[in-house]
Design an enzyme around this catalytic site. Sequence first.
Site, short mmCIF file in Angstrom:
data_model
loop_
_atom_site.label_atom_id
_atom_site.label_comp_id
_atom_site.label_asym_id
_atom_site.label_seq_id
_atom_site.Cartn_x
_atom_site.Cartn_y
_atom_site.Cartn_z
N ASP A 163 0.85 -1.20 0.00
CA ASP A 163 0.00 0.00 0.00
C ASP A 163 0.88 1.24 0.00
O ASP A 163 1.76 1.39 0.84
CB ASP A 163 -0.88 0.01 1.26
CG ASP A 163 -1.79 1.22 1.31
OD1 ASP A 163 -2.93 1.11 0.84
OD2 ASP A 163 -1.36 2.29 1.80
N TYR A 188 2.63 10.05 -0.13
CA TYR A 188 3.74 9.53 0.69
C TYR A 188 5.10 9.87 0.06
O TYR A 188 6.13 9.73 0.71
CB TYR A 188 3.65 8.00 0.86
CG TYR A 188 2.40 7.47 1.50
CD1 TYR A 188 1.49 8.31 2.14
CD2 TYR A 188 2.11 6.10 1.48
CE1 TYR A 188 0.33 7.80 2.71
CE2 TYR A 188 0.97 5.59 2.05
CZ TYR A 188 0.07 6.44 2.66
OH TYR A 188 -1.06 5.92 3.23
N HIS A 195 -7.82 9.60 -1.47
CA HIS A 195 -7.11 9.58 -0.18
C HIS A 195 -7.92 10.20 0.96
O HIS A 195 -7.92 9.70 2.08
CB HIS A 195 -5.77 10.31 -0.35
CG HIS A 195 -4.72 9.87 0.62
ND1 HIS A 195 -3.39 9.81 0.29
CD2 HIS A 195 -4.80 9.47 1.91
CE1 HIS A 195 -2.70 9.38 1.34
NE2 HIS A 195 -3.53 9.17 2.33
#
Length: 314
Positions: free
Chosen positions: A47, A52, A112
């Site tokens: 994931d 990120y 998200h």
Amino acid sequence: MSIADKRYKLNTGAEIPALGLGTWKSSPEEVQDAVYHAIKVGYRHIDTAFAYQNEEDVGKGIRKAIDEGLVKREDLFVTTKLWATYAERVEENLELSLKALGLDYVDLYLVHWPIYMNPNGNHPLFPTLPDGTRDLIRTHNHVNTWKAMEKLPATGKVKAIGVSNYSVRYLEQLLAEATIVPAVNQIENHPALPQQDIVDFCNARGIVITAYSPLGSTGSPLLTADPVVQIAKKRGVSPATVLLSWHLARNSVVLAKSVNPDRITANRNLVELDADDLALIKQYSDDLTAKKQLQRYVDPPFNVDFGFFDKTYK
Ligand code: A2P
């Protein structure tokens, strides 16, 4: 078969491995080896997210494992996520992620957060205003983002679509207009934040829950919480194993984040919790609820002034 190899069926008919490697806060320097090691020791679910900022190195870890013949691409389940500055440029953000990952498709693409951030903000990922508040565009309807997401499966670039950090309120708004029901809702989930209303709502509609920060992340008291330690002792496993296994007992996917090879390996040692174990953990969650101490332990400043989606949590 080890319980760590458990899989669930998504509403697309595809299977999702119940244990995934989480990569939030895994630095680009560390994550390539972490992903490679995870695949080597049996993880089949990775994931990541555009936000990120580690997709390129996640992709390199995947590539190395494939090149060495450890797995084929189709053996892996890869998830990434649309970032909030791209809420109105869905395909563009997907293309960026695929390019960074070096993949032709992802198995799951998630929105998200149900928010829209200024695409021209002073920081590409977490735009903040001079007063420190987040640069949100409040007139945006998150359902429009979902409408754009719904076009993706037909392109072959994503196998399934879903959401992340959606409360019941947001899910209800989305489902009222959706053609495709999200396959997954990925939420922060652990005994100090059981989010039972969201879990029940999703279970009733065939939306698989994926738990992030199952250990409670930074500052969490969970690894030393009495019932967790008690169950761990009884079963001769670590408290982390108990906390990870809790999600499998409630038919959720769990993302174990680690960049440490020993912990990545150890986090596959999951166990079947029984009714007594679950009752002990429920008592702990209920006590926290009664004391109004249910908490997010994750990265507290992240929530400050995020009023719009603070409402996604009660
Ligand atoms: P590390 O990456 O150095 O292993 P959460 O998933 O709740 O956000 O928690 C992730 C944090 O927990 C990371 O800091 C990770 O550090 C650490 N961690 C991962 N696995 C374990 C484990 N088995 N025991 C203790 N800490 C762990």
